[in-house]
Design a protein around this motif. Structure first.
Motif, mmCIF file in Angstrom:
data_model
loop_
_atom_site.group_PDB
_atom_site.id
_atom_site.type_symbol
_atom_site.label_atom_id
_atom_site.label_comp_id
_atom_site.label_asym_id
_atom_site.label_seq_id
_atom_site.Cartn_x
_atom_site.Cartn_y
_atom_site.Cartn_z
ATOM 1 N N GLY A 232 54.005 20.292 47.478
ATOM 2 C CA GLY A 232 55.269 21.529 47.194
ATOM 3 C C GLY A 232 54.966 22.771 46.843
ATOM 4 O O GLY A 232 55.568 23.610 46.471
ATOM 5 N N ASP A 233 53.627 22.866 45.908
ATOM 6 C CA ASP A 233 53.074 24.091 45.531
ATOM 7 C C ASP A 233 53.018 25.076 46.569
ATOM 8 O O ASP A 233 52.859 24.809 47.696
ATOM 9 N N ILE A 234 53.328 26.380 46.057
ATOM 10 C CA ILE A 234 53.010 27.446 46.968
ATOM 11 C C ILE A 234 51.949 28.406 46.513
ATOM 12 O O ILE A 234 52.015 28.540 45.282
ATOM 13 N N GLN A 235 51.146 28.743 47.210
ATOM 14 C CA GLN A 235 50.080 29.601 46.514
ATOM 15 C C GLN A 235 50.045 30.946 47.446
ATOM 16 O O GLN A 235 50.081 31.077 48.774
ATOM 17 N N LEU A 236 50.295 32.181 46.868
ATOM 18 C CA LEU A 236 50.169 33.598 47.335
ATOM 19 C C LEU A 236 48.796 34.143 47.078
ATOM 20 O O LEU A 236 48.149 34.078 46.120
ATOM 21 N N LYS A 237 48.155 34.822 48.113
ATOM 22 C CA LYS A 237 46.932 35.517 47.886
ATOM 23 C C LYS A 237 47.050 36.946 48.474
ATOM 24 O O LYS A 237 47.643 37.165 49.517
ATOM 25 N N VAL B 194 40.745 45.843 55.763
ATOM 26 C CA VAL B 194 42.152 46.054 55.547
ATOM 27 C C VAL B 194 42.837 45.061 54.249
ATOM 28 O O VAL B 194 42.164 44.001 54.026
ATOM 29 N N PRO B 195 44.009 45.359 53.959
ATOM 30 C CA PRO B 195 44.674 44.485 52.698
ATOM 31 C C PRO B 195 45.330 43.482 53.780
ATOM 32 O O PRO B 195 45.998 43.668 54.526
ATOM 33 N N THR B 196 45.381 42.187 52.947
ATOM 34 C CA THR B 196 45.966 41.047 53.744
ATOM 35 C C THR B 196 46.621 40.220 52.861
ATOM 36 O O THR B 196 46.319 40.036 51.529
ATOM 37 N N ILE B 197 47.677 39.686 53.214
ATOM 38 C CA ILE B 197 48.595 38.635 52.344
ATOM 39 C C ILE B 197 48.502 37.042 52.700
ATOM 40 O O ILE B 197 48.653 37.228 54.251
ATOM 41 N N LEU C 54 38.029 33.252 47.833
ATOM 42 C CA LEU C 54 37.026 33.879 48.566
ATOM 43 C C LEU C 54 37.297 33.150 49.929
ATOM 44 O O LEU C 54 37.421 31.802 49.996
ATOM 45 N N ASP C 55 37.257 33.530 51.180
ATOM 46 C CA ASP C 55 37.493 32.964 52.401
ATOM 47 C C ASP C 55 36.872 33.531 53.574
ATOM 48 O O ASP C 55 36.679 34.855 53.726
ATOM 49 N N ALA C 56 36.496 33.030 54.470
ATOM 50 C CA ALA C 56 35.779 33.229 55.676
ATOM 51 C C ALA C 56 36.623 32.525 56.999
ATOM 52 O O ALA C 56 36.687 31.411 56.995
ATOM 53 N N LYS C 57 36.797 33.376 57.916
ATOM 54 C CA LYS C 57 37.344 32.729 59.033
ATOM 55 C C LYS C 57 36.536 33.328 60.340
ATOM 56 O O LYS C 57 36.062 34.348 60.250
ATOM 57 N N GLY D 291 39.907 38.155 46.940
ATOM 58 C CA GLY D 291 41.024 38.789 46.325
ATOM 59 C C GLY D 291 41.225 37.717 45.082
ATOM 60 O O GLY D 291 40.890 36.913 44.413
ATOM 61 N N VAL D 292 42.847 37.789 44.784
ATOM 62 C CA VAL D 292 43.360 37.077 43.875
ATOM 63 C C VAL D 292 44.581 36.169 44.404
ATOM 64 O O VAL D 292 45.268 36.437 45.597
ATOM 65 N N SER D 293 44.687 35.134 43.674
ATOM 66 C CA SER D 293 45.664 34.121 43.850
ATOM 67 C C SER D 293 46.532 33.820 43.052
ATOM 68 O O SER D 293 46.511 33.938 41.850
ATOM 69 N N TYR D 294 48.060 33.421 43.178
ATOM 70 C CA TYR D 294 48.832 33.017 42.206
ATOM 71 C C TYR D 294 49.490 31.775 42.852
ATOM 72 O O TYR D 294 50.085 31.583 43.973
#
Length: 223
Positions: A26-31, A66-69, A183-186, A218-221
């Motif tokens: 049920g947690d949500i994480q925003l990046k 570019v910035p991404t959410i 950190l993420d790679a796609k 970037g950062v996450s919460y």
């Protein structure tokens, strides 16, 4: 770029000094991340050639930053689904056949609608993950490049397409309040078809390989 991501990961791990917030269903994480987009853009096949392209003509798309959410929902402690929000703009230029730098497509604005399912692993202060999913590339804007307008081109359209994406990355908590570094790679596997028209007449149709690498930091919460 790979060296930059490695250095960021090293620095982030060095500042982890308190226990990470426990992961729960049920947690949500925003990046919020900066994203480097590196597509291919090469010609796979010439379907219609009414302009007489020179033999060996090929193209490439430029890179962009570019910035991404990203928004992620945890179905369970170690499984989540994620989507991203952002756009990226690219030109497609000739690299062979036509004079190098000849602009074929100008200011193409892409919305890469992406959904992935991710498996997470808890290694204490570092939480790596792998994922896979689908993507639908939507071209919000595209136009004929300045290099083909003299050939009579009045419009250029890139086709919206479905594709596949693989993903890997790491979340690094920095405190027990939900904040962290990510950190993420796609790697996307997706093509597009370019149609160039002179008035109502189709004068050029080419299939293009996109297959972009998309690297983010970037950062996450998490809450």
């Amino acid at each position: 770029m790979k060296k930059t991501l490695f250095c960021a990961a090293t620095a982030a791990m060095a500042i982890v000094s308190s226990p990470a917030m426990a992961q729960e269903a049920g947690d949500i994480q925003l990046k919020v991340v900066g994203t480097f987009v590196s597509p291919d853009g090469g010609i796979e096949e010439v379907v219609v050639d009414g302009v007489g392209l020179p033999a060996g003509t090929d193209t490439a798309a430029n890179d962009n930053f570019v910035p991404t959410i990203a928004v992620e929902y945890f179905v369970s402690k170690n499984f989540s689904i994620e989507t991203i929000a952002g756009t990226t703009q690219h030109d497609v230029d000739a690299v062979s056949g036509l004079p190098a730098g000849t602009e074929v497509v100008s200011n193409a604005l892409l919305l890469p609608a992406t959904f992935t399912a991710k498996a997470h692993f808890d290694l204490g202060g570092v939480k790596p993950y792998v994922g896979a999913g689908g993507a639908y590339f939507i071209w919000l804007r595209d136009s004929a490049g300045g290099g083909i307008v003299p050939l009579g081109a009045t419009d250029a359209d890139l086709s919206n397409e479905l594709g596949f994406v693989l993903q890997a990355g790491v979340d690094i908590p920095v405190n027990d309040s939900g904040f962290g570094v990510t950190l993420d790679a796609k790697r996307y596997f997706i093509d597009t078809t370019l149609q160039v028209r002179a008035g109502d007449t189709l004068v050029l149709e080419t299939d293009h390989k996109l297959d972009p690498w998309v690297l983010s930091a970037g950062v996450s919460y998490r809450f």
